[in-house]
Design a protein around this motif. Structure first.
Motif, PDB file in Angstrom:
ATOM      1  N   GLN A  30       0.819  -1.204   0.000  1.00 30.72           N
ATOM      2  CA  GLN A  30       0.000   0.000   0.000  1.00 30.72           C
ATOM      3  C   GLN A  30       0.861   1.265   0.000  1.00 30.72           C
ATOM      4  N   SER A  31       1.972   1.220   0.699  1.00 30.70           N
ATOM      5  CA  SER A  31       2.855   2.394   0.703  1.00 30.70           C
ATOM      6  C   SER A  31       3.460   2.633  -0.669  1.00 30.70           C
ATOM      7  N   TYR A  32       3.891   1.564  -1.345  1.00 30.72           N
ATOM      8  CA  TYR A  32       4.410   1.713  -2.705  1.00 30.72           C
ATOM      9  C   TYR A  32       3.303   2.157  -3.660  1.00 30.72           C
ATOM     10  N   LEU A  33       2.095   1.638  -3.478  1.00 30.85           N
ATOM     11  CA  LEU A  33       0.980   2.014  -4.351  1.00 30.85           C
ATOM     12  C   LEU A  33       0.669   3.503  -4.230  1.00 30.85           C
ATOM     13  N   LYS A  34       0.609   4.021  -3.031  1.00 31.25           N
ATOM     14  CA  LYS A  34       0.348   5.448  -2.836  1.00 31.25           C
ATOM     15  C   LYS A  34       1.466   6.297  -3.433  1.00 31.25           C
ATOM     16  N   PHE A  35       2.687   5.862  -3.225  1.00 28.59           N
ATOM     17  CA  PHE A  35       3.832   6.624  -3.722  1.00 28.59           C
ATOM     18  C   PHE A  35       3.806   6.729  -5.248  1.00 28.59           C
ATOM     19  N   PHE A  36       3.676   5.587  -5.924  1.00 26.28           N
ATOM     20  CA  PHE A  36       3.747   5.607  -7.375  1.00 26.28           C
ATOM     21  C   PHE A  36       2.485   6.183  -8.017  1.00 26.28           C
ATOM     22  N   THR A  37       1.330   5.984  -7.404  1.00 30.11           N
ATOM     23  CA  THR A  37       0.119   6.612  -7.940  1.00 30.11           C
ATOM     24  C   THR A  37       0.247   8.126  -7.906  1.00 30.11           C
ATOM     25  N   GLY A  38       0.825   8.645  -6.828  1.00 33.31           N
ATOM     26  CA  GLY A  38       1.071  10.083  -6.759  1.00 33.31           C
ATOM     27  C   GLY A  38       2.044  10.562  -7.824  1.00 33.31           C
ATOM     28  N   ILE A  39       3.110   9.795  -8.055  1.00 35.15           N
ATOM     29  CA  ILE A  39       4.089  10.178  -9.082  1.00 35.15           C
ATOM     30  C   ILE A  39       3.445  10.189 -10.464  1.00 35.15           C
ATOM     31  N   TYR A  40       2.716   9.130 -10.793  1.00 41.06           N
ATOM     32  CA  TYR A  40       2.061   9.055 -12.106  1.00 41.06           C
ATOM     33  C   TYR A  40       1.034  10.179 -12.263  1.00 41.06           C
ATOM     34  N   ALA A  41       0.299  10.488 -11.196  1.00 42.31           N
ATOM     35  CA  ALA A  41      -0.687  11.563 -11.273  1.00 42.31           C
ATOM     36  C   ALA A  41      -0.014  12.913 -11.522  1.00 42.31           C
ATOM     37  N   ALA A  80      -5.641   8.817 -18.067  1.00 37.84           N
ATOM     38  CA  ALA A  80      -6.937   9.486 -17.946  1.00 37.84           C
ATOM     39  C   ALA A  80      -6.773  10.979 -17.699  1.00 37.84           C
ATOM     40  N   LEU A  81      -5.890  11.360 -16.788  1.00 33.80           N
ATOM     41  CA  LEU A  81      -5.674  12.781 -16.502  1.00 33.80           C
ATOM     42  C   LEU A  81      -5.166  13.532 -17.728  1.00 33.80           C
ATOM     43  N   THR A  82      -4.183  12.956 -18.398  1.00 31.85           N
ATOM     44  CA  THR A  82      -3.641  13.608 -19.585  1.00 31.85           C
ATOM     45  C   THR A  82      -4.713  13.774 -20.654  1.00 31.85           C
ATOM     46  N   GLY A  83      -5.518  12.739 -20.866  1.00 33.76           N
ATOM     47  CA  GLY A  83      -6.557  12.822 -21.878  1.00 33.76           C
ATOM     48  C   GLY A  83      -7.599  13.883 -21.573  1.00 33.76           C
ATOM     49  N   PHE A  84      -8.077  13.916 -20.327  1.00 36.52           N
ATOM     50  CA  PHE A  84      -9.101  14.890 -19.965  1.00 36.52           C
ATOM     51  C   PHE A  84      -8.579  16.324 -20.079  1.00 36.52           C
ATOM     52  N   LEU A  85      -7.385  16.578 -19.570  1.00 37.49           N
ATOM     53  CA  LEU A  85      -6.851  17.941 -19.592  1.00 37.49           C
ATOM     54  C   LEU A  85      -6.507  18.393 -21.004  1.00 37.49           C
ATOM     55  N   ALA A  86      -5.831  17.539 -21.756  1.00 44.41           N
ATOM     56  CA  ALA A  86      -5.422  17.938 -23.107  1.00 44.41           C
ATOM     57  C   ALA A  86      -6.617  18.114 -24.035  1.00 44.41           C
ATOM     58  N   SER A  87      -7.665  17.331 -23.825  1.00 47.33           N
ATOM     59  CA  SER A  87      -8.832  17.427 -24.720  1.00 47.33           C
ATOM     60  C   SER A  87      -9.567  18.753 -24.586  1.00 47.33           C
ATOM     61  N   LEU A 113       0.842  -3.803  -9.435  1.00 44.38           N
ATOM     62  CA  LEU A 113      -0.289  -3.017  -8.947  1.00 44.38           C
ATOM     63  C   LEU A 113       0.031  -1.530  -8.967  1.00 44.38           C
ATOM     64  N   SER A 114       1.218  -1.159  -8.537  1.00 43.96           N
ATOM     65  CA  SER A 114       1.592   0.261  -8.497  1.00 43.96           C
ATOM     66  C   SER A 114       1.650   0.852  -9.896  1.00 43.96           C
ATOM     67  N   ALA A 115       2.305   0.154 -10.819  1.00 46.03           N
ATOM     68  CA  ALA A 115       2.421   0.670 -12.182  1.00 46.03           C
ATOM     69  C   ALA A 115       1.085   0.644 -12.910  1.00 46.03           C
ATOM     70  N   GLY A 116       0.257  -0.383 -12.674  1.00 46.42           N
ATOM     71  CA  GLY A 116      -1.025  -0.468 -13.353  1.00 46.42           C
ATOM     72  C   GLY A 116      -1.974   0.639 -12.945  1.00 46.42           C
ATOM     73  N   VAL A 117      -2.158   0.828 -11.650  1.00 48.99           N
ATOM     74  CA  VAL A 117      -3.047   1.884 -11.172  1.00 48.99           C
ATOM     75  C   VAL A 117      -2.510   3.259 -11.566  1.00 48.99           C
ATOM     76  N   GLY A 118      -1.201   3.442 -11.426  1.00 52.47           N
ATOM     77  CA  GLY A 118      -0.620   4.721 -11.808  1.00 52.47           C
ATOM     78  C   GLY A 118      -0.804   5.035 -13.278  1.00 52.47           C
ATOM     79  N   SER A 119      -0.702   4.038 -14.140  1.00 51.94           N
ATOM     80  CA  SER A 119      -0.866   4.262 -15.574  1.00 51.94           C
ATOM     81  C   SER A 119      -2.294   4.663 -15.929  1.00 51.94           C
ATOM     82  N   VAL A 120      -3.264   4.040 -15.266  1.00 53.91           N
ATOM     83  CA  VAL A 120      -4.659   4.427 -15.494  1.00 53.91           C
ATOM     84  C   VAL A 120      -4.870   5.892 -15.153  1.00 53.91           C
ATOM     85  N   VAL A 121      -4.324   6.315 -14.027  1.00 57.77           N
ATOM     86  CA  VAL A 121      -4.468   7.708 -13.605  1.00 57.77           C
ATOM     87  C   VAL A 121      -3.763   8.642 -14.583  1.00 57.77           C
ATOM     88  N   LEU A 122      -2.557   8.294 -14.995  1.00 57.97           N
ATOM     89  CA  LEU A 122      -1.781   9.152 -15.901  1.00 57.97           C
ATOM     90  C   LEU A 122      -2.492   9.340 -17.240  1.00 57.97           C
TER      91      LEU A 122
END
Length: 255
Positions: free
Chosen positions: A54-65, A168-175, A157-166
């Motif tokens: 969970q600590s690694y998941l929070k860390f990398f999700t934040g980085i990807y976001a 999605a965020l990039t698509g919504f903002l750039a669009s 898990l960390s890379a997968g969740v982080g990639s979804v966030v990255l």
């Protein structure tokens, strides 16, 4: 005296047999103790919900976001306050016709630039996530003090969740900066056949100098497709991260 000695010898013999029987008994293992060499192992769900994962998941999700927001907001800032850094190289006649007879010439170029930049950000986000997934796997594989199986789950898990966030965020903002290229606005008094002739001479109605017909396509965001693509990218990047952990732990050269 002889009877007493014989009885004593008989008791000693029986005691020896009893001791031998006690030594021959196998010791029973206490209940609740692990029977295998590794304690039976933990399930994927147990690993995924462990404090370390969970600590690694929070860390990398934040980085990807942060990366996704950095890319998307950069596109937004350029669209709001920036300009087109590229100018078309047109012949003197076409350039004069554009500047003199098209009021929104700069707005047309700016929107074309933003469409290109926004599309590049959206299409490049999965590639950026893949690179970050490899970095995530390398970091987890070399830093996490846990069995290989736990490291695979943590990195994936960390890379997968982080990639979804990255993605999605990039698509919504750039669009938000992508929209149809505006039609040429002609000066007052120029209309009908004369206006059409000016547009044709300036290359606005055909792919001459400004490919407006090509850049006007695909300007509406499909939210469902973006989310599906984000999940698919997350699954792929999770596999890349786990594969990187395997490479790091099995083929990394000794220091």
């Amino acid at each position: 005296m002889s009877d007493r000695g014989g009885n004593r010898q008989n008791r000693n013999a029986q005691g020896g047999q009893t001791g031998g029987n006690q030594q021959a008994r196998p010791q029973q293992q206490p209940q609740g103790q692990p029977t295998g060499p590794q304690g039976g192992g933990r399930g994927v769900g147990d690993v995924a919900t462990s404090p370390a994962t969970q600590s690694y998941l929070k860390f990398f999700t934040g980085i990807y976001a942060v990366v996704g927001m950095a890319v998307g907001l950069s596109v937004v800032l350029i669209g709001v306050a920036g300009g087109s850094p590229l100018q078309p190289e047109l012949s003197g006649t076409v350039e004069n016709a554009l500047e003199q007879n098209v009021n929104n010439y700069d707005a047309i170029l700016q929107q074309m630039q933003m469409n290109r930049l926004g599309a590049t950000a959206i299409n490049g986000a999965p590639l950026l996530a893949a690179v970050l997934g490899v970095i995530t796997g390398g970091y987890v594989g070399s830093r996490l003090d846990a069995p290989d199986r736990d490291a695979y789950v943590t990195a994936g898990l960390s890379a997968g969740v982080g990639s979804v966030v990255l993605v999605a965020l990039t698509g919504f903002l750039a669009s938000t900066q992508i929209s149809p290229v505006p039609q040429p606005e002609l000066p007052e008094g120029v209309a009908g056949a004369a206006g059409a002739g000016i547009q044709a001479d300036a290359g606005m109605g055909v792919v001459e100098g400004i490919p407006s017909a090509i850049l006007m396509g695909g300007t509406s965001l499909s939210t469902g497709d973006l989310l599906i693509n984000s999940v698919l990218v997350g699954v792929a990047v999770a596999a890349f991260a786990a594969a990187t952990v395997y490479v790091v732990r099995n083929f990394s050269p000794e220091p």
